[in-house]
Design an enzyme around this catalytic site. Sequence first.
Site, PDB file in Angstrom:
ATOM      1  N   CYS A  17       0.825  -1.207   0.000  1.00 11.13           N
ATOM      2  CA  CYS A  17       0.000   0.000   0.000  1.00 11.13           C
ATOM      3  C   CYS A  17       0.854   1.249   0.000  1.00 11.13           C
ATOM      4  O   CYS A  17       0.703   2.123  -0.846  1.00 11.13           O
ATOM      5  CB  CYS A  17      -0.938   0.018   1.201  1.00 11.13           C
ATOM      6  SG  CYS A  17      -2.208  -1.240   1.092  1.00 11.13           S
ATOM      7  N   HIS A  18       1.765   1.364   0.980  1.00 10.94           N
ATOM      8  CA  HIS A  18       2.543   2.587   1.072  1.00 10.94           C
ATOM      9  C   HIS A  18       4.024   2.309   1.244  1.00 10.94           C
ATOM     10  O   HIS A  18       4.776   3.150   1.726  1.00 10.94           O
ATOM     11  CB  HIS A  18       2.025   3.467   2.218  1.00 10.94           C
ATOM     12  CG  HIS A  18       0.574   3.774   2.072  1.00 10.94           C
ATOM     13  ND1 HIS A  18      -0.395   3.028   2.708  1.00 10.94           N
ATOM     14  CD2 HIS A  18      -0.082   4.687   1.327  1.00 10.94           C
ATOM     15  CE1 HIS A  18      -1.570   3.491   2.373  1.00 10.94           C
ATOM     16  NE2 HIS A  18      -1.424   4.487   1.530  1.00 10.94           N
ATOM     17  N   GLY A  19       4.444   1.081   0.911  1.00  7.35           N
ATOM     18  CA  GLY A  19       5.875   0.793   0.863  1.00  7.35           C
ATOM     19  C   GLY A  19       6.576   0.661   2.190  1.00  7.35           C
ATOM     20  O   GLY A  19       7.663   1.208   2.368  1.00  7.35           O
ATOM     21  N   PRO A  38       6.598   4.171   5.901  1.00  8.25           N
ATOM     22  CA  PRO A  38       5.808   5.037   6.773  1.00  8.25           C
ATOM     23  C   PRO A  38       5.286   4.366   8.055  1.00  8.25           C
ATOM     24  O   PRO A  38       4.827   5.074   8.944  1.00  8.25           O
ATOM     25  CB  PRO A  38       4.635   5.457   5.874  1.00  8.25           C
ATOM     26  CG  PRO A  38       4.484   4.342   4.906  1.00  8.25           C
ATOM     27  CD  PRO A  38       5.870   3.769   4.694  1.00  8.25           C
TER      28      PRO A  38
END
Lengths: 189, 480, 314
Positions: free
Chosen positions: A152-154, A167
């Site tokens: 999703c956001h690495g 994150p």
Amino acid sequence: MSDSNTTAHEAVDEERRDFIHIAAGAAAVAGAGLVAYPLVDQMNAAGDTKAASSLEVDISKIPLGGEIRVLIGGKPFFLRHRTVAEISAAASVVMSKLPDPETDEDRLEPLPDGTLNPAILVTSGACTHLGCVPVGPAQGAVGDYGGWYCPCHGSHYDTSGRIRKGPAPKNLPVPEYEYVTPTVVKISL
Amino acid sequence: MSGHESTYKPASGFTKWLDSRLPIIRLAHDSFVDFPTPKNLNYWYTFGGILAICLAIQIITGVVLAMHYTASVSEAFGSVERIMRDVPFGWLVRNIHMVGASMFFLAVYVHMFRGLYYGSYKAPREVLWILGCVIFLLMMATAFLGYMLPWGQMSLHGANVIINLFGAIPLVGEGIQSWLMGGPSVGNQTLNRFFSLHYLLPFMIAGVVILHIWALHVPGNNNPTGVEVQDVKKDTIPFHPYYTVKDGFAIVVFLMIFAVFVFYAPNVLGHADNFIEANPLVTPAQIVPEWYLLPFYAILRAITFDLGPIDAKLLGVLFMFGSIAVLFVLPWLDTAKTKSMRYRPVAKQFFFGFVISCLLLGWCGASNPDDPLIAMGEDKLIVSYIDTAGLEGTRTFDEYEAAAEFRDEQQAAGATASMAVKKAPAFTFKILSQILTAYYFAYFLLILPILGLREKPKGEPDSIHKSVLGDHAPAAVPAE
Amino acid sequence: MTIFRTLLVGLGAMALGLSAHAAGGSKHAEAPEGGWSFAKVPAGQIDKESAQRGFQVYKEVCASCHGLKLLSYRNLGEKGGPFYDDAYPNANDNPLVKAIAAEDEILALEPDESGDPFYRPARPSDRFRSPYPNDQAARAANGGALPPDLSVITKARGHGAEGQGASYVYSLLSGYPDAEKIKSKKGDDGLNINYIEFDKGEVVGTLLQPTGQYYNPYMPGDVTAQWAGDPRHKPYGGFLAMAPQLPEGRVEYMDGTEATTEQMAYDVAQFLHWAGDPKQGQRKSLALPVLIYLLLLTILLWFSYKRIWRNVKH
């Protein structure tokens, strides 16, 4: 507005300050507050939902280097059979470099005989960033640190499920679990 | 009163700012604080407030229940029981919703009878009354839809019976029926649409309630004398605090009765068969609606005869719907100039007869129509036989021994013989409900129109404040 | 006041009518001597020990044919339940409940590794074991009759008043005619026919009891077809496919209570009443505080009302 009416109003205003009105009003408000309690509480987990929140998993069938995923109460959990290389990678990390410092040993529960079993890692399967389910060895991506990678956001997790890059603020949490036998773990929410 | 001047004065900067953009505080102030209300309203007039509370309770608990309910024939029954067992305080919310339906109807019936007694449907309040009738219809529809949701035996078979009523309509009936059910029978699809509509209708009720209050605030409240307000200063008092506290008191007393049912007898107003999961193959031994629909059910069942080309089934449905439709035109049926029955001694007697007949109709609705209310004579035994020569005959007996002996003799002689009970003629519930149905319609269609023209009112006061001060003859003091 | 009086008369008439309709064709179920502890006002609770014995009766006698599909084992140990223990607020941890659950083998919800269904010992969070996999199997094993699920049986019988359903269960189970009353004779076809003689009051005659059917005065039904006697005065009740199940000593109570038919019927009715409404204890405990609060508020509002209106003649 006539005079007689005004005086009537004033008299009423005075009365509003009377104890009896305050008491009645306060009792009514308190009652309304008490009524709110069950109306709020009803949205909490129901008895059957709470009861179905543990699961016993047979770990003897997990392939070396692979993992199995289970749902408990709809939440995903990972059980990973780590290779020797993965274990040593997890153990040999400088704590000060971790965003959320935790040793690999702290993230394991003892076997029935009291020793640790570093081959098996049990973690939550929900990314601590926004709750996506990271991909792992079976999905063909383990991230930069050999553990899991959240698409999703690495966020990159290592072989102990600790956050290394990205994150997500925290390590993948270790659920409450215990070894019922050396090959069966019981995971509870 | 219509066009009564607003007395709202915004106090702060913000309220002034808001008042010139959206005068919602002014509206609330003029409607529920400073609204001039006749000073002589009695406790029968508190049921409007009680009903508002009932609607709020039903909507709040209903929204909560919908969070846990599953509208599917395989899961509905279990999901309702799960609410009773596992959801925190689910038992409380569900009991309140279930008992609340009954309490809502109890209050609405008192409210309607009050309107009938004090002539609150007459000019200039016809629209107010009709909106009330619309609310009543919507309530019945909502209650019927909601009763289906637990998917018990009564849910399924009650829904089946009511939907079959539409089948009585000539030509289009069967089409409407299968359109309502969404298939050949009451099934999963029916449950789903009923749940959807059950959630929708209460908000429509709330909408019509707003219109109802609007229509009330144009002419202002009626009052027990039925005499319109003439002098706002002498005849009225502001709604707040006088009627807020009086309504509040009545509401709390009502809530106590409500609570006794919720905590001590939550199931007593329902039917035990609804705790058996719906089974389309078995109809319960006695199928009855909830108590609040029993009078209408009795009217439906009272009609067992054809009238010209209209068969009994359709006629029953027409009578049942007619019994509600007649309420809509009531303002034009009652010809009396005097509103309140306090001052109509003859009409008053007919009114109490009407109340009693409604209650008795409820009793009839709960009873088996063929059961004797008063039996005339004893049940007899009748032996029918066909002897060896092929001759048929019957003989009636009082005593079992004699009848049995005769039957055995016949059988010994080679005849076929059998015994049956011959019921004594009786005054049955069916006859009672036919009489009561006749009275129900006569009250609206004959008594009120004719009596209004002929009756001489007695002791009607000139104004509300004179009545309050007791200026009229004490003999006319009404009976509450 | 006339309206009040009229309403009262009407409501009285209605109540009479409803009670008349309640009588029906079966004998009115009677509460046991001394009544039910849970039906007592203001806060009657389940008799826990009786409900524990009742669970034993259910498990050893009823459970072979009747399910309790709406209940989970954990319910037994939840607050208000027969095996609730303060030491284990979470019933899943209660060792007694765990042991009770583990005695039953249930079909696992998920198949095993090879995809086959398998049986495993139950856990507290599982629903009670069903005696039959489906209704068809239940009918096949019971001569075509379907033993009803007992989860809400006490709510599905009676007329909603507290304890009526339990009284029904109690009356039915202890209300079968005594074994010596049931006589046997050879029929025309040479097979045995069971019959019961009635000679009390107006009800005089013989009731044939079909094979596999058992007469019970508390069972709703109609005995006309089996009744040889005055059809105007036939016995109450009907037939059911369940033979009398609770002869004296059918279970051996662990607490030493004598297992008479009445005692076992009383205990199992108590247990089933709890099973039908496990939260009823909570409901009764909340009743009095709520009513006292409302009464207090009523009194306060009354004085407030009197004070506000004191200068208004109305």
